[in-house]
Design a protein around this motif. Structure first.
Motif, short mmCIF file in Angstrom:
data_model
loop_
_atom_site.label_atom_id
_atom_site.label_comp_id
_atom_site.label_asym_id
_atom_site.label_seq_id
_atom_site.Cartn_x
_atom_site.Cartn_y
_atom_site.Cartn_z
N SER A 9 0.85 -1.19 0.00
CA SER A 9 0.00 0.00 0.00
C SER A 9 0.89 1.24 0.00
CB SER A 9 -0.90 0.01 1.23
OG SER A 9 -0.12 0.20 2.40
N ASP A 20 0.82 3.60 2.24
CA ASP A 20 1.33 3.78 3.61
C ASP A 20 2.51 2.85 3.89
OD1 ASP A 20 -0.39 5.80 4.28
OD2 ASP A 20 -1.90 4.47 5.15
N GLU A 21 2.41 1.60 3.41
CA GLU A 21 3.52 0.66 3.58
C GLU A 21 4.75 1.13 2.81
OE1 GLU A 21 1.35 -3.67 4.21
OE2 GLU A 21 1.39 -2.79 2.19
N LEU A 41 2.31 -1.06 -6.40
CA LEU A 41 1.46 -0.61 -5.31
C LEU A 41 0.10 -1.28 -5.39
CD1 LEU A 41 2.23 3.23 -5.34
CD2 LEU A 41 3.09 1.53 -3.72
N LYS A 42 -0.50 -1.50 -4.24
CA LYS A 42 -1.83 -2.11 -4.18
C LYS A 42 -2.89 -1.04 -4.40
CE LYS A 42 -1.28 -4.14 -0.12
NZ LYS A 42 -1.57 -4.98 1.06
N VAL A 43 -2.85 -0.44 -5.58
CA VAL A 43 -3.77 0.64 -5.90
C VAL A 43 -4.27 0.50 -7.33
CG1 VAL A 43 -2.65 2.25 -4.31
CG2 VAL A 43 -1.95 2.20 -6.71
N LYS A 56 -0.75 0.83 -10.36
CA LYS A 56 -0.01 -0.29 -9.77
C LYS A 56 1.48 -0.24 -10.10
CE LYS A 56 0.41 -5.30 -10.37
NZ LYS A 56 -0.17 -6.48 -11.05
N ARG A 83 -6.81 -3.99 -3.14
CA ARG A 83 -6.26 -2.81 -3.84
C ARG A 83 -7.07 -1.59 -3.44
NH1 ARG A 83 -5.64 -4.02 -10.15
NH2 ARG A 83 -4.42 -2.12 -10.06
N THR A 84 -6.39 -0.51 -3.14
CA THR A 84 -7.05 0.77 -2.90
C THR A 84 -7.38 1.40 -4.24
OG1 THR A 84 -5.90 1.12 -0.81
CG2 THR A 84 -6.78 3.07 -1.90
N PRO A 113 -10.66 2.24 0.39
CA PRO A 113 -9.64 1.36 1.00
C PRO A 113 -9.61 -0.04 0.40
CG PRO A 113 -10.88 2.55 2.68
CD PRO A 113 -11.59 2.77 1.39
N GLU A 114 -8.45 -0.68 0.52
CA GLU A 114 -8.23 -2.00 -0.09
C GLU A 114 -9.10 -3.09 0.51
OE1 GLU A 114 -4.45 -4.06 1.65
OE2 GLU A 114 -3.95 -1.94 1.38
#
Length: 662
Positions: free
Chosen positions: A19, A21-22, A293-295, A299, A361-362, A401-402
């Motif tokens: 993510s 934040d991560e 990224l988990k978005v 990505k 995924r966000t 949010p994911e």
């Protein structure tokens, strides 16, 4: 080999997505997201900088008791009980001008003439305004009003007291802070040093704005967008320009520049394809911290640390992805380095539609903000990551949010604001090139949000009361008419909205110059040797196309489904008239139906088909909004009508601007 990757030929496929934040935590652990340093600058050089220490007032402000008006400084006892019926005569013993020290003290029965801003003389505890005085001669005045102690006096330290905290550390210095600092005699302040950032666009397809656009090429947007955005974030940023997808060239450039910059940002070339070289170059220069990224969108994002401790950030190539990551990832890194405190720009809003998403995924969803009855709503926009028009028109990015898979209509979501949502009205519906010009000609472009989402989507938002105007052109195959029956046959629309007459647009059957396929009519769409380009489902033009094809099916003794299965390109759908014309012009299709204006712009030949009505569905409760009233009224003005008529394939009607239903 990195345990988070596997090698495939000369590519790396990353399995572990993180993510945002991560990702920020991983960067922080490397110790590179920290204040670079502090420097002292003159206040006239501090605009936009971040204050590195609290600033306390070195003096009182005002620094002395001063008059707030032009008049006469007196002892309050001298004018006690005075009014128009009982005036009093006082002796004038002198004058105090701005910037000079008083030479006299005031006693009972005396007055000193005083300017606004001048020092209050000793013995005076109030100032009678000039308006309540008659001057008998140079030595005498008559006063017609009493005053209370301290009236019209600004006392020392009453605004800002000596030793008072006036500006906190972490404040972004604006013209206001500079003005206050100068008023307090402060000419230098300590600010955080700016990080030095280099921006590079990568891609063989990119060319500089101003160059001739060849087929398959794109003008670079990300380099200019990212650089300009970073300039607003208190950064010394340089745009290097475009670098082709050449690993050795990119490696050479980055190697040479690493010593001069704190951060290097690239856009494009960040996925795992063989031509996407950024992650390979970053890996050679140091170590990869994040690749993926988990978005959604965005990505393929790469973050690395060079061997000399510099941060390397590879953003996605699609403009919307690049923008969201600059705002939601890169901005947060920059703010940490520059000392910005409370830089969060997120609001809460009610989402206006229900949708599903994949868990894990966000999602970042561009939205338009609508304020209704004191509530804030976020209207999601469905666009591709490559869209650039959406960047100009969205108000914010909704962050889903994911761990959520279903977002219900009315759910509260976080929205990162890109701009202030201070528009008075929202127009969302069918696309039309003329409408944008009309809105500007009406001088409404700063008062309304105008976004094209299609006729049917606009109607749905009108029915729910989220927008003010939905432009539509929906063909009714039963009556062979446009728009009116759509309102009449819908109980909600009949109750909640009215239809205002717009203007006409001519639809044509378009094909290339000299007609190489010998197109003679709509029936030629079904020929085996002709490739058709269709409009998207849900568009008004698609309804008309299907009406024509259904008639052909009946004529040929076939079902509609049987007919369209044999049409080469029926499922080749595009969302605008220009996209139809462009596909034909570029040889990707032979024939399509679009407005006449688009056919002319792309130098196509065509056969006229019909006039469609482009009208405006307006929410009843919005009609009283000044901006909506102005829009309706100005549709009738000669200036606006002349703009419509100057476009080939457009026409106005006698009742343009009238309510025609319901």
């Amino acid at each position: 080999m990195d345990p988070n990757t596997i090698a495939v030929s000369d590519r790396k496929i990353f399995h572990r997505l993180v993510s945002i934040d991560e990702a920020l935590d991983l960067i922080a652990k490397e110790g590179v997201v920290k204040i670079i340093g502090v420097e002292e600058v003159r206040i006239d050089e501090s605009l936009g900088r971040i204050l590195a220490e609290d600033v306390y007032a070195p003096i009182d402000y005002p620094p002395f008791d001063r008059s707030e008006v032009d008049g006469y400084a007196v002892s309050v006892g001298s004018v006690k009980g005075v009014d128009d019926i009982h005036p009093v005569e006082l002796k004038v013993i002198g004058r105090v001008s701005v910037g000079e020290e008083p030479k006299y003290s005031v006693n009972v029965g005396e007055a000193i003439e005083i300017d606004t801003g001048a020092i209050i003389p000793k013995g005076a505890d109030g100032v009678v305004m000039e308006e309540y005085i008659d001057r008998i001669d140079s030595k005498r005045i008559i006063v017609y009003r009493s005053i209370y102690p301290g009236e019209n006096i600004s006392f020392a330290g009453s605004d800002i007291a000596l030793g008072e905290l006036i500006i906190s550390k972490g404040t972004k210095i604006t013209f206001i802070e500079i003005g206050v600092l100068s008023a307090l005699g402060i000419n230098r302040v300590k600010v955080f040093k700016k990080p030095r950032v280099l921006v590079i666009s990568t891609g063989n397809e990119l060319i500089e704005p101003g160059e001739k656009l060849a087929l398959g090429k794109l003008y670079d947007i990300n380099g200019y967008l990212i650089t300009s955005l970073l300039k607003t974030l208190n950064v010394d940023v340089v745009f290097h320009g475009i670098v082709k997808d050449d690993e050795e060239l990119l490696y050479k450039i980055l190697s040479e520049q690493l010593g001069s910059y704190d951060i290097i940002v690239t856009s494009g070339g960040t996925s795992a394809g063989e031509k996407d070289v950024v992650y390979r170059v970053f890996n050679r220069l140091g170590k990869i911290i994040v690749h993926g990224l988990k978005v959604k969108p965005g990505k393929p994002t790469v973050i690395a640390l060079s061997k000399n401790g510099k941060l390397l950030i590879g953003l996605p190539g699609f403009p919307l992805s690049s923008l969201t990551h600059t705002l939601l990832l890169l901005r947060r890194i920059i703010e940490k380095i520059t000392g910005v405190e409370n830089g969060n720009n997120i609001i809460k809003a009610f989402i206006t539609s229900k949708f599903r998403k994949d868990i894990g995924r966000t999602w970042f969803i561009p939205t338009v903000i609508s304020k209704i009855n004191g509530k804030i709503y976020a209207i999601p926009l469905t666009v591709s990551s490559g869209s650039i028009s959406v960047i100009m028109k969205v108000d914010g990015i909704a962050i889903i949010p994911e761990n959520i898979d279903v977002v219900d209509e009315g759910a509260i979501v976080d929205v990162y604001l890109i701009r202030e949502y201070n528009r008075e009205g929202i127009i969302m519906g069918s696309h039309d090139i003329v409408l944008s010009e009309l809105i500007h000609a009406m001088n409404l472009h700063k008062r309304v949000t105008h976004i094209s989402i299609g006729s049917y989507k606009g109607l749905e938002l009108i029915k729910k009361g989220y927008i003010d105007i939905a432009p539509i052109h929906i063909f009714d195959p039963v009556s062979s008419s446009y728009n009116i029956n759509v309102i009449k046959n819908d109980e909600v629309l009949k109750r909640e909205a009215v239809l205002v007459k717009g203007y006409g647009r001519r639809l044509v059957l378009a094909f290339r110059k000299e007609n190489p396929k010998n197109i003679k009519g709509v029936k030629d769409i079904v020929r085996d040797d002709v490739r058709f380009i269709n409009r998207n489902r849900g568009s008004g033009t698609r309804a008309y196309i299907d009406f024509l094809l259904n008639n052909i099916a009946i004529e040929m003794g076939k079902s509609f489904n049987e007919l369209i299965q044999g049409i080469n390109g029926y499922n080749y759908e595009v969302s605008t008239h220009n996209a139809v014309a462009a596909a034909i012009s570029q040889g990707r299709a032979d024939v399509g139906i679009c407005i006449e204006y688009a056919a002319i712009k792309y130098k196509l030949d065509y056969i006229p088909l019909t006039w469609e009505n482009y009208d405006f569905v307006i929410l009843r409760k919005s009609i009283e909004k000044p901006v909506i009233r102005d829009f309706i009224t100005m549709l009738k003005e000669a200036k606006i009508r002349s703009i419509i008529q100057k476009y080939n394939g457009y026409k106005i009607y006698e009742d343009t601007g009238d309510v025609i239903c319901c």
